[in-house]
Design a protein around this motif. Sequence first.
Motif, PDB file in Angstrom:
ATOM      1  N   ALA A  27       0.560  -1.354  -0.045  1.00 10.92           N
ATOM      2  CA  ALA A  27       0.030  -0.061  -0.005  1.00 10.92           C
ATOM      3  C   ALA A  27       0.805   1.274  -0.057  1.00 10.92           C
ATOM      4  CB  ALA A  27      -1.054  -0.099   1.159  1.00 10.92           C
ATOM      5  N   TYR A  28       2.157   1.169   0.164  1.00 10.55           N
ATOM      6  CA  TYR A  28       3.042   2.245   0.202  1.00 10.55           C
ATOM      7  C   TYR A  28       3.167   3.053  -1.134  1.00 10.55           C
ATOM      8  CZ  TYR A  28       7.139   0.165  -1.908  1.00 10.55           C
ATOM      9  OH  TYR A  28       7.986  -0.389  -2.974  1.00 10.55           O
ATOM     10  N   ILE A  29       2.659   2.207  -2.272  1.00 10.25           N
ATOM     11  CA  ILE A  29       2.548   3.098  -3.457  1.00 10.25           C
ATOM     12  C   ILE A  29       0.863   2.975  -3.682  1.00 10.25           C
ATOM     13  CG2 ILE A  29       2.841   3.138  -5.938  1.00 10.25           C
ATOM     14  CD1 ILE A  29       5.433   1.594  -5.417  1.00 10.25           C
ATOM     15  N   LEU A  63       6.035  -4.109 -13.346  1.00  9.16           N
ATOM     16  CA  LEU A  63       7.225  -4.841 -13.030  1.00  9.16           C
ATOM     17  C   LEU A  63       7.860  -4.528 -11.589  1.00  9.16           C
ATOM     18  CD1 LEU A  63       9.421  -4.502 -16.554  1.00  9.16           C
ATOM     19  CD2 LEU A  63       8.318  -6.812 -15.235  1.00  9.16           C
ATOM     20  N   GLN A  64       7.682  -3.319 -11.143  1.00 12.65           N
ATOM     21  CA  GLN A  64       8.289  -2.926  -9.931  1.00 12.65           C
ATOM     22  C   GLN A  64       9.860  -3.253 -10.008  1.00 12.65           C
ATOM     23  OE1 GLN A  64       7.285  -0.607  -8.226  1.00 12.65           O
ATOM     24  NE2 GLN A  64       5.322  -0.632  -9.230  1.00 12.65           N
ATOM     25  N   SER A  65      10.214  -4.330  -8.894  1.00 17.77           N
ATOM     26  CA  SER A  65      11.694  -4.695  -8.735  1.00 17.77           C
ATOM     27  C   SER A  65      12.317  -5.536  -9.759  1.00 17.77           C
ATOM     28  CB  SER A  65      12.058  -4.862  -7.396  1.00 17.77           C
ATOM     29  OG  SER A  65      12.082  -3.750  -6.478  1.00 17.77           O
ATOM     30  N   ILE A  66      11.267  -6.181 -10.470  1.00 18.91           N
ATOM     31  CA  ILE A  66      11.515  -7.203 -11.465  1.00 18.91           C
ATOM     32  C   ILE A  66      12.229  -6.345 -12.647  1.00 18.91           C
ATOM     33  CG2 ILE A  66      10.741  -8.634 -13.223  1.00 18.91           C
ATOM     34  CD1 ILE A  66       8.378  -9.249 -11.173  1.00 18.91           C
ATOM     35  N   SER A 161       1.673   7.778  -9.105  1.00 21.45           N
ATOM     36  CA  SER A 161       1.459   7.303  -7.841  1.00 21.45           C
ATOM     37  C   SER A 161       2.879   7.159  -7.075  1.00 21.45           C
ATOM     38  CB  SER A 161       0.421   6.133  -7.642  1.00 21.45           C
ATOM     39  OG  SER A 161       0.320   5.819  -6.700  1.00 21.45           O
ATOM     40  N   GLU A 162       3.660   6.428  -7.728  1.00 27.68           N
ATOM     41  CA  GLU A 162       4.940   6.057  -7.198  1.00 27.68           C
ATOM     42  C   GLU A 162       5.708   7.381  -6.972  1.00 27.68           C
ATOM     43  OE1 GLU A 162       7.136   2.740  -8.284  1.00 27.68           O
ATOM     44  OE2 GLU A 162       9.022   3.297  -7.335  1.00 27.68           O
ATOM     45  N   SER A 163       5.638   8.079  -7.890  1.00 26.85           N
ATOM     46  CA  SER A 163       6.393   9.493  -7.940  1.00 26.85           C
ATOM     47  C   SER A 163       6.032  10.291  -6.827  1.00 26.85           C
ATOM     48  CB  SER A 163       6.731  10.069  -9.304  1.00 26.85           C
ATOM     49  OG  SER A 163       7.208  11.366  -9.337  1.00 26.85           O
ATOM     50  N   VAL A 194      13.299   8.424 -14.309  1.00 28.37           N
ATOM     51  CA  VAL A 194      13.646   7.078 -15.287  1.00 28.37           C
ATOM     52  C   VAL A 194      13.285   5.792 -14.518  1.00 28.37           C
ATOM     53  CG1 VAL A 194      15.214   5.890 -16.469  1.00 28.37           C
ATOM     54  CG2 VAL A 194      15.295   8.449 -16.549  1.00 28.37           C
ATOM     55  N   TYR A 195      13.727   5.748 -12.988  1.00 23.68           N
ATOM     56  CA  TYR A 195      13.421   4.539 -12.124  1.00 23.68           C
ATOM     57  C   TYR A 195      12.174   4.208 -11.650  1.00 23.68           C
ATOM     58  CZ  TYR A 195      13.492   2.033  -7.936  1.00 23.68           C
ATOM     59  OH  TYR A 195      13.243   0.831  -6.867  1.00 23.68           O
ATOM     60  N   PHE A 196      11.528   5.337 -11.528  1.00 29.81           N
ATOM     61  CA  PHE A 196       9.899   5.193 -11.436  1.00 29.81           C
ATOM     62  C   PHE A 196       9.115   4.795 -12.801  1.00 29.81           C
ATOM     63  CE2 PHE A 196      10.228   8.950  -8.469  1.00 29.81           C
ATOM     64  CZ  PHE A 196      10.638   8.373  -7.329  1.00 29.81           C
ATOM     65  N   MET A 246      15.065 -12.394  -4.025  1.00 28.85           N
ATOM     66  CA  MET A 246      13.945 -12.410  -3.153  1.00 28.85           C
ATOM     67  C   MET A 246      14.173 -11.692  -1.919  1.00 28.85           C
ATOM     68  SD  MET A 246      11.904 -14.210  -5.380  1.00 28.85           S
ATOM     69  CE  MET A 246      10.743 -15.000  -4.330  1.00 28.85           C
ATOM     70  N   TYR A 247      14.890 -10.548  -2.205  1.00 31.24           N
ATOM     71  CA  TYR A 247      15.441  -9.786  -0.961  1.00 31.24           C
ATOM     72  C   TYR A 247      16.063 -10.574   0.160  1.00 31.24           C
ATOM     73  CZ  TYR A 247      12.448  -6.720  -3.678  1.00 31.24           C
ATOM     74  OH  TYR A 247      11.869  -6.248  -4.742  1.00 31.24           O
ATOM     75  N   ASN A 248      15.746 -10.269   1.406  1.00 33.69           N
ATOM     76  CA  ASN A 248      16.225 -11.157   2.576  1.00 33.69           C
ATOM     77  C   ASN A 248      15.558 -12.344   2.608  1.00 33.69           C
ATOM     78  OD1 ASN A 248      14.322  -9.596   3.228  1.00 33.69           O
ATOM     79  ND2 ASN A 248      15.150  -8.878   5.244  1.00 33.69           N
TER      80      ASN A 248
END
Length: 311
Positions: A27-29, A63-66, A161-163, A194-196, A246-248
């Motif tokens: 929900a943070y985005i 895609l997000q982090s993918i 929304s993310e930006s 560019v990242y967003f 898969m992060y941590n």
Amino acid sequence: MLEHIEARLPGWLEASRKRAAEGQVAAYIPELAKAPQDALGITVIGPSGETVSAGDPNMRFTLQSISKVFTLLLAFIDNGEEAVFSKVGMEPTGDDFNSMLKLELVEPGKPFNPLINAGAIAVTSLIHGDTPAEKTARILQFFRTAAADPALTYNENVYRSESATAHRNRSLAYFLKDNEVLGEEVDVEEVLDVYFKHCSVDVHVGHLARMALVLAFNGRDPVTGQALIPRRYVQIAKSFMLTCGMYNASGEFAIRAGIPAKSGVSGGILALVPGQYGIGVIGPALGRKGNSTAGVHLLETMSEAFDWSMF
Ligand SMILES: NC(=O)CC[C@H](N)C(=O)O
């Protein structure tokens, strides 16, 4: 050729779908919070393009982090190995994907790897192009080729929304500027833009599966026969997917599934079985460490049944 998967997939999928109840949609985005909690979809593609899907394979998500795996590959193509590793390290962090802890704790304040947010922002700053628009266009073109879909583009609503809410990513990026990981010439807001946008690229699981297939075959698209990415860079990207994808929770996933994978906060997972399949999964409900609970369960089930572990 995929009959052995096709026969069992619907049963497994419904069993894994129950695991969505253990997670929560990000929900943070704000725009991501609209995703259905218990959606679950998968597509598996083999080397001649044969496909099997189950659940909700047409659901659109971002895609997000993918995207970080493919911006890393493009950064390697643009700059070579040495330049990229002057900005990011090769090690997992054990921290959350958006943590800034180690940027201050460990000299010289370089992100530990390119798949955490800080590392991915540093990598995005290396993509060639005279303007942010040109960089975004080159990234999109690269994603389109890998996904074999010339229509791939970013979702304007998710991007906005993310930006609008990216306070944490902004902090990370300005921290990197102060640490001189983002150089003198780099405009922080331009890199973030560019990242967003590359995080907001709109896909379905078929796109992930096709992108994964290129990695499963070391950078050559087995369907078209086209060589897209140098093998060495794919090798590095897959190593990062295994240790940090898969992060941590990467160690646990390596033990339980044993295949390279990369998750995103939208609930997508791109996974591959080397030399065999590309796989895309979507399940928006995430566990504590930011991975799709149902998606992880489904991949672990399949890996165990078909003995996919690389180890
Ligand atoms: N885990 C993720 O998918 C994070 C990507 C997201 N765009 C962010 O920067 O926060």
